[in-house]
Structure formats: C-alpha cells, structure tokens
Design an enzyme around this catalytic site. Sequence first.
Site, short mmCIF file in Angstrom:
data_model
loop_
_atom_site.label_atom_id
_atom_site.label_comp_id
_atom_site.label_asym_id
_atom_site.label_seq_id
_atom_site.Cartn_x
_atom_site.Cartn_y
_atom_site.Cartn_z
N HIS A 346 -5.30 6.47 -10.12
CA HIS A 346 -6.23 5.82 -9.15
C HIS A 346 -6.23 6.90 -7.98
CE1 HIS A 346 -6.77 1.85 -10.87
NE2 HIS A 346 -5.62 2.11 -11.35
N LYS A 534 -12.96 -2.12 4.23
CA LYS A 534 -11.76 -1.39 3.16
C LYS A 534 -10.51 -1.05 4.07
CE LYS A 534 -14.94 1.90 2.66
NZ LYS A 534 -14.88 2.01 1.23
N ARG A 535 -9.41 -0.77 3.41
CA ARG A 535 -8.33 -0.26 4.37
C ARG A 535 -8.76 0.74 5.07
NH1 ARG A 535 -3.27 -2.37 2.31
NH2 ARG A 535 -2.44 -0.99 4.19
N LYS A 540 -11.27 7.76 4.28
CA LYS A 540 -12.18 6.89 4.44
C LYS A 540 -13.18 6.85 5.48
CE LYS A 540 -9.59 3.57 1.81
NZ LYS A 540 -10.44 3.17 0.40
N THR A 642 -14.68 0.20 -4.94
CA THR A 642 -15.19 -0.76 -5.90
C THR A 642 -15.97 -1.88 -4.97
OG1 THR A 642 -13.02 -1.85 -5.48
CG2 THR A 642 -13.69 -1.21 -7.80
N LYS A 646 -19.63 -4.04 -4.99
CA LYS A 646 -20.04 -5.62 -4.54
C LYS A 646 -21.25 -5.57 -3.71
CE LYS A 646 -15.02 -5.86 -5.12
NZ LYS A 646 -13.92 -5.80 -4.48
C1 26Q Z 1 2.96 3.78 -2.86
C2 26Q Z 1 4.09 3.91 -2.44
C3 26Q Z 1 4.79 3.02 -1.83
C4 26Q Z 1 4.27 1.62 -1.29
C5 26Q Z 1 3.05 1.57 -1.74
C6 26Q Z 1 2.36 2.46 -2.52
C7 26Q Z 1 0.90 2.46 -2.82
C8 26Q Z 1 0.40 1.09 -2.93
C9 26Q Z 1 -1.05 0.92 -3.35
C10 26Q Z 1 -0.14 3.48 -3.14
C11 26Q Z 1 -1.27 3.20 -3.52
C12 26Q Z 1 -1.52 1.95 -3.45
C13 26Q Z 1 -3.12 1.59 -3.87
C14 26Q Z 1 -4.16 2.45 -4.37
C15 26Q Z 1 -5.41 2.16 -4.35
O1 26Q Z 1 -5.92 0.95 -4.05
N1 26Q Z 1 -6.20 2.96 -4.91
C16 26Q Z 1 -7.81 2.66 -5.05
O2 26Q Z 1 -8.11 2.22 -6.23
C17 26Q Z 1 -9.15 1.63 -6.42
C18 26Q Z 1 -9.17 1.07 -7.83
O3 26Q Z 1 -9.24 2.06 -8.76
C19 26Q Z 1 -10.33 2.74 -6.32
O4 26Q Z 1 -11.43 2.18 -6.33
C20 26Q Z 1 -10.15 3.61 -4.98
O5 26Q Z 1 -10.99 4.58 -4.86
C21 26Q Z 1 -8.56 3.85 -4.76
O6 26Q Z 1 -8.29 4.44 -3.52
#
Ligand code: 26Q
Length: 798
Positions: A346, A534-535, A540, A642, A646
């Site tokens: 991702h 978004k986050r 971003k 995503t 929407k």
């Molecule tokens: C990693 C290490 C320690 C703690 C947390 C994490 C962590 C947690 C969540 C790292 C990444 C995430 C989430 C990533 C994420 O949401 N990526 C997004 O995924 C979407 C679905 O595929 C894409 O549409 C987005 O582009 C992408 O940023």
Amino acid sequence: MFSNKEVFKIAFLKRLEMLYGKSFEDSSTRDHYYTLGNMVREYISSSWIKTNEMYRTTQTKQVYYLSIEFMLGRLLVNNLLNLGIRDTVEVGLKELGINIHDIEEIEADAGLGNGGLGRLAACFLDSLASLNLPGHGFGIRYKHGLFDQKIIDGFQVEYPEQWLRHGNVWEVRKPDAAVEVRFGGKVEVVEKEGRFIFRHVDCQTITAVPYDMPVVGYDTSTVNTLRLWSAEPSPYPPGIDVLEYKRQTEAVSEFLYPDDTNDDGKILRLKQQYFLVCASLQNIVSSHRKQHGHLRNLHEKVAIHINDTHPVLAIPELMRILLDEEGMTWDEAWKITTQTISYTNHTTLSEALEKWPIYLFKPLLPRIYMIVEEINERFCKLLWERYPGDWDRIEHMAIIAHDMIKMAHLAIVGSHSTNGVAKIHTEILKHREFVNFYTMFPERFNSKTNGITHRRWLIKSNPELTNLLLNTIGDKWIKDPAKLDELMPHTTDGAFLEQLSNVKHTRKQILAKHIKNKTGIDIDSNSIFDVQVKRLHAYKRQLLNVLHIMYLYNRLKEESNFTIHPRTFIFGAKASPGYYYAKKVIKLINELADKVNNDKQTKDYLKVIFIENYRVSLAEDIFPAADVSEQISTASKEASGTGNMKFMMNGALTVGTMDGANVEIKELVGEDNIFTFGLSADEVMNLYATGGYSSMEYYHHDVRIRQLCEQLVNNFFPDIGNLFEPIYDSLLVQNDHYFVLKDFAAYVEAQERVNAAYINQPQWLKMSTVNIAKSGFFSSDRTINEYASDIWKIHGQK
Ligand code: 26Q
C-alpha cells in the site's frame, strides 16, 4: 419479524419489553438501538449458520483476509440495507414515533483502523459477502480504536476511543475456539529418529479469544465472518506476578497503533502482529485438518491474503507449522506456503516500509526468527547463483541486512502474488521500489486498482441520489455498478440535470445543518463545497490547499475588483499523535478559519471549516455534499486513494495531481471532466534524483509565494508567536520536500478553472453526471472479482 411493518412493530415492542422490562413510554433511544440490534442479529443468525455449514460440506476453497485494521464504521443501517429490510424498519419505527436516524446515531463507529488501508479491508468484506464469495476477515478486537480527536484552542488533543463502552451487539464471543499464542523463551533442538525436533520452552503464553461478527451480503443469504481476536491471560502459571501478567497480556489487544510511519521499534506492535497471525493460522489450519486430515493440499483449499506487511509473519508461521508440527521437508513446506499466501503493498514511501531490528525480534519470536534466517539464507544463495559476485544487488534484496528484517522483501519472496493498489502505483513498484524483485519474479507482480462499496458510499449515504438514479436508469446498477454508465445519455437531459442539482443542494443543506450544530458557524449552501478529508500527512499536501485559501483571501482584501464564486473549504483530518509537523498544519487550518470566517470583507466569499474527529460515520454525510474533491498529493506518493472514488461516485469533481487512482479517474471521465495539475510522478522522481529543485527560487521569483511564506511568520496570524516557523522552514530551509511551492502556480490555475466551470452550472452538472456515470469501475465488487479470479482462484457459491 421483518416481513412487513405491522409484524415488525409488534415484534419490536415485545422485544423491547423482554430485554429491558420497560414500557415503550419509558424507553430511551439507546434501548431502541439495542432492541433493534438484537432483532437484526437474531435474524442474521440462521443464514450465518447455513453459510458456514455450506462452506464446510462443499469444501470450497476459502480466502482469509488478514489485516491489522478493519475500519467498519457503523453496522446497523448497512445490515438492514443488505438484508433488504431497511424500508420496512424505517416506516415501522416512524409509525411508532421513532426516527431511524436517531437510533443510528447511538451506534459507535467500529474504528479499528487508521484510514485508507483499514477502510479498504471493510469494503472488501462487504463485497466478498455480496458476491457470495467464501471470504473472511481476521483482525484484532482492539479495546480502543483510533483515538478521538478534539480541537482545543485550534490544537488537536487525543482521547482514548471507547467503542465497547456500551457493549457491541454485533459480536459473538467464542471462548471454545480460543487458542494460545507463545512469546519469548528458548528453542530446544532434539534429534529423534534422525529428524530434528524444535521445542519452544520457557515462553510466555497468552490466550487469543475470538469474537465473531457477521458480514452480511446485499440481497443474498450469504453471511461471512469477521473474526477479531482478543488477548486474555491463560490459566496463571505458578510463581508469577499475576497482576503484572494480566496487564501485559491485555495490553496486546488494548490499542490500535496510530499510523506513525517512521515509528517502528515498538515491541508491542510486533506482538500484535504475531498475535493476529499465530491465532488466525491455528484456526485456519485446524479447520483444514478437520476437513482433510492433512495439510498437503492446503494451497488448493485455502488462500491467505496479507493486507500490507503487518501480517507478514504468516509466512514463517505457516512454515513453522508445516515443518515442526507436520514434519514436512523444507521444500514441501515452502511450496505450500508460497502458493497459499498473497500480499498487497500500500505504499511506495520508502520510509514507510516496515523493518524490524533483530535485537527486538529474535528474543520475542526465537523460532520464527530461525525460520526467517533460513528463508533469507536460501534466498541469498539463489541470488548468488543468479548474480554471482553482484554483492550490491544481493545486499539490497536480502531479507535481513544491517541487523534489520525487511518485511516487504519477506512478503515478496514468501508469496506467489504481490500487488499494488492502482496502475501507476504498481508501475512504480515494478520499475523503482522493487525493480530487482520484478526482474527476478515478473510473474508475481500484478495490479489491483482499489475500490469502495457502492452500497455504503452511495446507496446508504446518499438516498437522494440513489432515488434519482433509480428513477432515471432503473436498478441494474445496484448489482452491476458498471451499469451506472447508462447515465451517459442523461448528461444533456435538462430535467435530469436540474434534479441532480436539487439532490446536491439538499445534501449540502444537510451537511450545513450538521456543521452549524457542531461549530455554530453558518455556511452558505449555495457556495462551492470544496473538501479535503483524509489523514494529515505532509505528502497529501493539506498545506497547498491552505496556501491557496490564504492567496484568495489576500486578493479579496487587496483587489477591489477581484471576485470569486463563494467557497466553503472543508477539512477533516487526524494527525498521528507524535507527528509534530502534521499537528502544526491542523493548528494552521484552525487559525486560518478563525481569521477568514470573521473578516467582514471576505466572509461572504470564503469560509473555512475544520470538522473535528473525522471518521466513517461523518464521511457518510460529507461525500454526498461535496462539489470539489481535493486529491493533491505529490505525484508518486499516494498509492491509490479511495476517498477520491467516494467523491466521484457522489458527483463531486476532482482537483488532483496525476497520482494514485486519480490517473484512472481521468482516463475514465476524460480530461474535460477533471481538473488535473502539477508535476507528474516521473518529474517528481527525476527532481529527487538530480537534485534539480530549489524552493528558494520560487520564493524569489513569485511574489505571491513570497507573501504567503512571510505571512506564516509575520503577524498575519496574530498572537501565535513563532508557532508556524517549522512550516515555513519545511518550505524554505528544508527545500520543500513535497514540492508545495513548485506546484503552487499550477494549483491556483486549476482552481481558477474550477471557479469558471462552476459558474456555468449546466456545464458543471454535465461534468458531475459524467463522473457518477463512470464511477462504477471503482466499486470494490470489481476489485474483489479481480482478486478472486487472478490471485485467490475462488468462486462464487450461488
Ligand atoms: C506502521 C508502523 C507502526 C504503526 C503503524 C503503521 C501503519 C499503520 C497504518 C502504517 C501504515 C498504515 C496505513 C496505510 C494506509 O492507509 N495506506 C493507504 O492505503 C490505501 C488503501 O490501499 C491507499 O488508497 C492509500 O493511497 C494509502 O496511503
């Protein structure tokens, strides 16, 4: 119970009495919610049992989707909708004097995720069930989901989220299916009849207790399962500090980690990952053994998908089971493991690729570490045979290097499929980030453009648009969302466009009312609703949006003949608690809102709203009300996005860079129906490679940029001292890593095109219609069908 509204009403009142011993007059909305929730769960249960029985008896291949996050949101109305009883219930309740929306509001969001990745997992479950595919989720039942955000004095403050405070009607605890997970200790090797046996001794054991949630398909009797594991103490071993042991155990499923891309090295996070993997694999393997008596055909009957690298320990854990428990040879075990497991990536941000230091990993998971070491050694040997003497390449591709374990390398090497989440993202994986792996295993790489469930994000969240579509093109699109394309002839249908305009206006009024209730601020529902939700992340580029608003403000103040169509800029964003820069940007948005909204000269033209605590349930009210969708990441950085889908499905037009799925949106709607701007991914990557960017040049050569940068640090924002100096520095001292200043002029120009297009309403509505018509491609049903046939090789059951 739900056959018609009269039967429903009687059943509801009777159940209310039985559950709470209260008369209707004495009951609260919460009582109504739990009463209805219980009725629905009971209604689901027989289909749930039948679905499970059918899977067992027909021995069809199953897919298990392992994810550290599932961002489900609320389930009540979605379940009613998928069961086909929403209208009956809504009308029945109304006749009892109850508004279903009030009941809905009682339910806490199941917010067991950070953002896109977790929400994608939730959309996938909905599509699997709706397509009658045998697919289930495995996750963690965090006691606290993603933190609640409050804005205090413009700053983000985090509070623990408490979704389970009043219980969860959708879950069923299954203590009989609990399994044990072991950490720490030592591995003993004994030789027995010429074979080595590995025994794990002196370890700490915790119990994983499953809580099952039904996943109801739309207009089908398929009910799949999301199994969430909760960590509990095992029977207390003698001679330990019982309270300390209980505390440490329960900590494993206490909190969801907020996305802190750089923040690895948290031992508890690694424990969570192994906890999920170990419990889920025991479960998968034991049901397979029950049906088949052995594991030699596991890959023919089971597909295990890992959502990013977070569950990648499924690879060494499955090897451990096949080697140590089944006594297979390495080669047999490796073949089954790689053929069973598939992986989705991702991100291309190299700083976000997971790595774990050996010094943490090895003591926590000694046997798993041995297996990872062996996988690495065998892989490096293969590399050596293929690229003799090419130490550089081998070092870069190794799974273990410089005392770190590279999880993405383990995932690619130990699985049969690696996919990106949008076309451009997969190309970047193949030709940049993982180019060496692609050269070696080209057949393993494939692309699966993300999707969203149109059931939640259109039918449920936007009933007004749904009705218009039903009246205009019928209902075929509900089961086959590509048929939204039948709207194309209506792009020139004046009566349709007028109704579309009314729908949008209604949804804007609903959001405006919500905002008024929450913030006290009046917004003009005739203004352009321009939304970025978004986050909060530097890549971003919420900052680019902010600088553009400041620029409009400056012009409105300075040029008496400058005018724009009124705009309401809406933001929603959580910043990871430790992400210093992101928190500054939240404060900046709130300071800007304060200034702009209270300036008599500009307040009729510009409003800035920061929506607190953005989450799935709020998103359902935001997307239908948007005119403009902000998708402005630095090209190459957003894997897919995503939210962009929407917005599109709800008729908003995209202002976006050529990044992630924006590229595919443009392909579908054509360049006349989207506002793209800025550097391409190739240009961005070349600028990094050549070092050919100097943000200072933009500061010196563009007076607008100079003014905006200075306004961050002079007293444009009064009484904040040097609060925004770090943002100023990110742009001018640290050379603007995300090209905010370089893309500024192009962004302003794109926004001018937006303004001009909006003023021409017939034109705008036509563009909006094209976007809705082409959005069917982004249904997660399409995505899941592709995963099912290309990767998992599973088939529908009806
Ligand atoms: C990693 C290490 C320690 C703690 C947390 C994490 C962590 C947690 C969540 C790292 C990444 C995430 C989430 C990533 C994420 O949401 N990526 C997004 O995924 C979407 C679905 O595929 C894409 O549409 C987005 O582009 C992408 O940023």
